[in-house]
Scaffold this active site. Sequence first.
Site: not given
Length: 299
Positions: A18, A101, A103, A121, A154, A204
Amino acid sequence: MSSVRIECVAKEGCRIGESPVWDEKEGALLFVDITGRKVCRWSPLTRQTQAIPVDAPVSSVALRQSGDYVITLGTRFAALKWKEELVTTINQVDKDKVNTRFNDGKVDPAGRYFAGTMAEEIRPAVLERRQGSLYTLFPDLSVVKHFDQVDISNGLDWSLDHRTFFYIDSLSYSVDAFDYDLQTGKIGNRRSIYKLEKEESIPDGMCIDTEGKLWVACYDGGRVICLDPETGKRLQTVKLPVDKTTSCCFGGKDYSEMYVTSASDGMDKEWLSRQPQAGGVFKITGLGAKGVPPYPFAG
């Protein structure tokens, strides 16, 4: 569009790669492996990746004006000294929640670090809904919460005139825009500018180019799409050899190369044997677009 070339440059096998960010000073690409708990830096010169392990899921990395980096780690904003491999907490959010958490995160044109949270998740994209919030870490190291009830916070970026903030809450399948006040960092007037089609799957990470067009990585869609935020039209689709494309940024000498991160979490042996580059970082050239250099955190 036959000139578009796609190459897997960092075969990292990230669990959830990511937050790609080009570090011009180092001439290198930063990215994270969220569940692999490491911050990575890939050099196009050596074609090697250095990785620094951390003690919690690390979901985004950003440049820091004073040198080194800032990261989002678990529910903390933290500073990372690269050479010393030293992580220090700056501030913490979601103190009332045990199961969230951070992202994705990104720095705005005034040097503020925006990042949002989500529930941990159960399986990829399966989680307790509406547990996340969107936050900003200001240069004075204070934190402001913009809103909550977020599923998966996101992709984020700002328009070239800095008057619009673009944002994705993945499970809304929408790319949204807000009015943006650069002086204060306040956002308002939320609206959807693009709804994803079924085969595009889940929006995303996202970045913007020098023409003001948005590029969105589609998780489980195996592609990056280019959108015109003014018209809400999709202009281009670039398909990748992996399904779980997670985020994108521009980099390289003149920011004409696109880097795309990907994930391998949630893929079984058979799926991985079909997509051996899953979790790798891809370089796309020949797009005919250039990106905007990332802003450093001013604190």
